[in-house]
Write a protein that holds these residues in place. Sequence first.
Motif, PDB file in Angstrom:
ATOM      1  N   ALA A 207      43.376  41.453  42.657  1.00  0.00           N
ATOM      2  CA  ALA A 207      43.198  40.490  41.567  1.00  0.00           C
ATOM      3  C   ALA A 207      41.732  40.073  41.461  1.00  0.00           C
ATOM      4  N   TYR A 208      41.106  39.749  42.598  1.00  0.00           N
ATOM      5  CA  TYR A 208      39.729  39.250  42.547  1.00  0.00           C
ATOM      6  C   TYR A 208      38.752  40.341  42.100  1.00  0.00           C
ATOM      7  N   PHE A 209      38.931  41.552  42.617  1.00  0.00           N
ATOM      8  CA  PHE A 209      38.043  42.635  42.183  1.00  0.00           C
ATOM      9  C   PHE A 209      38.237  42.913  40.700  1.00  0.00           C
ATOM     10  N   GLY A 210      39.487  42.835  40.250  1.00  0.00           N
ATOM     11  CA  GLY A 210      39.754  43.041  38.832  1.00  0.00           C
ATOM     12  C   GLY A 210      39.001  42.039  37.983  1.00  0.00           C
ATOM     13  N   ILE A 211      39.036  40.778  38.406  1.00  0.00           N
ATOM     14  CA  ILE A 211      38.348  39.729  37.646  1.00  0.00           C
ATOM     15  C   ILE A 211      36.844  39.986  37.636  1.00  0.00           C
ATOM     16  N   SER A 212      36.298  40.395  38.791  1.00  0.00           N
ATOM     17  CA  SER A 212      34.857  40.633  38.844  1.00  0.00           C
ATOM     18  C   SER A 212      34.439  41.804  37.968  1.00  0.00           C
ATOM     19  N   VAL A 213      35.180  42.902  38.095  1.00  0.00           N
ATOM     20  CA  VAL A 213      34.817  44.075  37.300  1.00  0.00           C
ATOM     21  C   VAL A 213      34.913  43.742  35.823  1.00  0.00           C
ATOM     22  N   SER A 214      35.968  43.034  35.464  1.00  0.00           N
ATOM     23  CA  SER A 214      36.154  42.665  34.062  1.00  0.00           C
ATOM     24  C   SER A 214      35.039  41.748  33.585  1.00  0.00           C
ATOM     25  N   ALA A 215      34.609  40.826  34.470  1.00  0.00           N
ATOM     26  CA  ALA A 215      33.536  39.912  34.077  1.00  0.00           C
ATOM     27  C   ALA A 215      32.213  40.660  33.936  1.00  0.00           C
ATOM     28  N   LEU A 216      31.992  41.649  34.794  1.00  0.00           N
ATOM     29  CA  LEU A 216      30.721  42.374  34.760  1.00  0.00           C
ATOM     30  C   LEU A 216      30.638  43.329  33.574  1.00  0.00           C
ATOM     31  N   THR A 217      31.749  44.009  33.302  1.00  0.00           N
ATOM     32  CA  THR A 217      31.702  45.031  32.270  1.00  0.00           C
ATOM     33  C   THR A 217      32.320  44.564  30.967  1.00  0.00           C
ATOM     34  N   GLY A 218      33.112  43.494  31.031  1.00  0.00           N
ATOM     35  CA  GLY A 218      33.792  43.026  29.837  1.00  0.00           C
ATOM     36  C   GLY A 218      34.947  43.910  29.418  1.00  0.00           C
ATOM     37  N   GLN A 219      35.342  44.807  30.295  1.00  0.00           N
ATOM     38  CA  GLN A 219      36.409  45.733  29.907  1.00  0.00           C
ATOM     39  C   GLN A 219      37.591  45.593  30.848  1.00  0.00           C
ATOM     40  N   PHE A 220      38.708  45.143  30.305  1.00  0.00           N
ATOM     41  CA  PHE A 220      39.888  44.949  31.130  1.00  0.00           C
ATOM     42  C   PHE A 220      40.389  46.264  31.704  1.00  0.00           C
ATOM     43  N   TRP A 221      40.426  47.289  30.869  1.00  0.00           N
ATOM     44  CA  TRP A 221      41.056  48.535  31.337  1.00  0.00           C
ATOM     45  C   TRP A 221      40.238  49.220  32.418  1.00  0.00           C
ATOM     46  N   LEU A 222      38.921  49.016  32.368  1.00  0.00           N
ATOM     47  CA  LEU A 222      38.088  49.559  33.439  1.00  0.00           C
ATOM     48  C   LEU A 222      38.442  48.863  34.758  1.00  0.00           C
ATOM     49  N   ALA A 223      38.582  47.538  34.679  1.00  0.00           N
ATOM     50  CA  ALA A 223      38.973  46.773  35.856  1.00  0.00           C
ATOM     51  C   ALA A 223      40.336  47.220  36.365  1.00  0.00           C
ATOM     52  N   PHE A 224      41.196  47.509  35.410  1.00  0.00           N
ATOM     53  CA  PHE A 224      42.548  47.920  35.740  1.00  0.00           C
ATOM     54  C   PHE A 224      42.558  49.215  36.546  1.00  0.00           C
ATOM     55  N   ILE A 225      41.584  50.066  36.318  1.00  0.00           N
ATOM     56  CA  ILE A 225      41.513  51.333  37.050  1.00  0.00           C
ATOM     57  C   ILE A 225      40.635  51.199  38.294  1.00  0.00           C
ATOM     58  N   LEU A 226      39.489  50.512  38.144  1.00  0.00           N
ATOM     59  CA  LEU A 226      38.534  50.437  39.258  1.00  0.00           C
ATOM     60  C   LEU A 226      39.066  49.595  40.409  1.00  0.00           C
ATOM     61  N   SER A 227      39.709  48.490  40.085  1.00  0.00           N
ATOM     62  CA  SER A 227      40.129  47.568  41.135  1.00  0.00           C
ATOM     63  C   SER A 227      41.072  48.220  42.158  1.00  0.00           C
ATOM     64  N   PRO A 228      42.120  48.954  41.715  1.00  0.00           N
ATOM     65  CA  PRO A 228      42.943  49.635  42.723  1.00  0.00           C
ATOM     66  C   PRO A 228      42.142  50.634  43.556  1.00  0.00           C
ATOM     67  N   ILE A 229      41.113  51.263  42.930  1.00  0.00           N
ATOM     68  CA  ILE A 229      40.313  52.238  43.693  1.00  0.00           C
ATOM     69  C   ILE A 229      39.511  51.511  44.780  1.00  0.00           C
ATOM     70  N   ILE A 230      38.916  50.363  44.428  1.00  0.00           N
ATOM     71  CA  ILE A 230      38.159  49.605  45.429  1.00  0.00           C
ATOM     72  C   ILE A 230      39.089  49.176  46.558  1.00  0.00           C
ATOM     73  N   VAL A 231      40.267  48.673  46.188  1.00  0.00           N
ATOM     74  CA  VAL A 231      41.219  48.224  47.207  1.00  0.00           C
ATOM     75  C   VAL A 231      41.630  49.391  48.104  1.00  0.00           C
ATOM     76  N   THR A 232      41.795  50.568  47.508  1.00  0.00           N
ATOM     77  CA  THR A 232      42.153  51.739  48.310  1.00  0.00           C
ATOM     78  C   THR A 232      41.051  52.062  49.311  1.00  0.00           C
ATOM     79  N   LEU A 233      39.792  51.945  48.861  1.00  0.00           N
ATOM     80  CA  LEU A 233      38.682  52.204  49.786  1.00  0.00           C
ATOM     81  C   LEU A 233      38.720  51.218  50.950  1.00  0.00           C
ATOM     82  N   ILE A 234      38.961  49.946  50.635  1.00  0.00           N
ATOM     83  CA  ILE A 234      39.058  48.949  51.712  1.00  0.00           C
ATOM     84  C   ILE A 234      40.208  49.298  52.648  1.00  0.00           C
ATOM     85  N   GLY A 235      41.332  49.698  52.027  1.00  0.00           N
ATOM     86  CA  GLY A 235      42.476  50.096  52.840  1.00  0.00           C
ATOM     87  C   GLY A 235      42.126  51.263  53.757  1.00  0.00           C
TER      88      GLY A 235
END
Lengths: 330, 288
Positions: free
Chosen positions: B49-77
């Motif tokens: 959720a938090y990465f999604g909000i950040s990505v969306s705030a930085l790029t202004g694009q919800f769908w980018l956040a929707f894809i990038l955030s799970p990828i970031i979380v996977t990397l952390i995992g």
Amino acid sequence: MFYQSRLRSITLILALGFLAAYASFGSYFAREIVIEITILAILAISLDFCAGFGGMVSLCHGAIMGISAYAFTIMSVKLGLPSVPSAMIGLMAAVVFSGLVGWVTARTSGIFFIMATLAFGQMAYTFFFKSRWLGGDDGMGGIDRFDLSWLGVDMNDALVFALFGIAVLLLVYVIAAILLRSGFGRILSGIHSNENRMQAVGINTANHKAIAMAASGLMAGIAGILAAQHTLYISPELLIWTVSGEVLLVVILGGIGTLIGPVVGAIMLVMLKHELSNYTDYWHMIVGMVLIFAVLAGGRGIFGQIEYWLITRHPPKAPHLPPAKEKDLA
Amino acid sequence: MDASFWLLQFLNAMQYSMLLFLLSIGLTVIFGLMHFVNLAHASLYMLGAYFGISVSALTGQFWLAFILSPIIVTLIGAILYFTLIDRMRAAGPMNQVLVTFGLIFVILDLVRLGWGDIALGLDAPDALAHTVSFWGISYPAYRLFIIALGLTIMISMWVVLARTQIGAMIRASVENADMAASLGIHVGRLFFVVFCFGCALAGLAGVAAAPIFSATTTMGITILIPTLIVVVIGGLGSLEGAIAGSLIIGFLETFGAVLLPSLSAVLTYILLAVILVLRPQGLIPARG
């Protein structure tokens, strides 16, 4: 098997002596810390009793403590009973609850036991959280401490209450040690090592586990009464599952299956918490890292590791080796 | 209480069930496959959720956040997998619970350090920001999207597990890891892939939930308990169990809250207690 070895006795005396000195010569704040430590230590002994010696890693000990505190408060504040009978009823409530949990979960083990106790604990938490009559999430106040004026002491004095807490801690330790040295305690250790074999010997292991949980509940209940009288106020926060997790952390930090280890762990954790919160708001992170490190370092805990070193360096004549590691909890 | 009321509650229950499903499926397959209890799974949801909000705030694009955030979380995992989780696999449930409990604390404070203690919101994308009217009710389009997303993942996971080779390998490894390994399945690698996939779903659930509930530091701990209950009720390690469990809990909590408000809080726990006593292996366990 539990042995009250010389090292353990010395550590107990040192720990209690340290707490008494810290309370006697310290400020009001130090006395508050000592009471906090005694409550956590009692709860940790209670958890070590069933987790370290019975293999029942419970995540509902916070809830057991809270139930006792709530029952005590209901009796004394809502129904106006004197504080001693109220405390008895509080302890009884804790024993009944934990005995029931033990009985229901006796046939589960490993992760299922952990999950089940987690669920029962959260059930109690939600119950008190939603109960309007009991103040909901605001909790209840108006609690009185025991009246010991016939002894000439005032329990509302922080030093007296801290010393009272230390005395209760000693009492709980003695109860746990006696129980563990009795035939019952030996059976409990036997169930921990090999439940099938104990059944084959003719022991009703389910009953023994339920009774062990009830006995552990009694000790957790004592911590609950002390906690209610300490802050003179209770809230559902006492029962939330992270409290139980923190108690488990104390047991691991000090040394599971040593009985004195949890006391050491409680002193370390509360001190660490207060020291860290002077410097940073993010002490949870450091506590979490300490926990991860403690498990990765072998899981013996501080006291357990020292004891292990001493014993392997100077092996006693009788095989006094403590259980090295939790192997077959699964 | 007319038909539209029931329909509305049905949709609410479905939407909650789908979120629970996205979280519990990862948790249950990780447990079934690796015998690993990951209490920090819900922390990954929070990170999503938090990465999604950040990505969306930085790029202004919800769908980018929707894809990038799970990828970031996977990397952390994946980092967690190599530093801690792989090491703890043989350590027994108590140590796993402890280490991942410690991780909850660490991640919680890292999130507080990074994003602060204030609840953060995320706006639904413009295309889904309206409400849809049908059969006498109007319902937010974004919530319908969540339901559709959950159902899509549910069906595709079923297809993958039941109909593809990798699904057969996963099922075989859940059933008997040693036997699967001796048949030439690289079980360790499979574990890692499944673990990453579980993390990605947790991150996806987090970013998908952010527009509905705002992101708070307690969101992980709050959703952890229902998720664990879903996993235990459904049966550890099984897809069908996670589906059944998340629907049961989602509907029980939603309808309980409107029909029996006084009892609703305890209902779930009573159900769990009954299941643990009568059927401790769960409703649909992976191993028969």
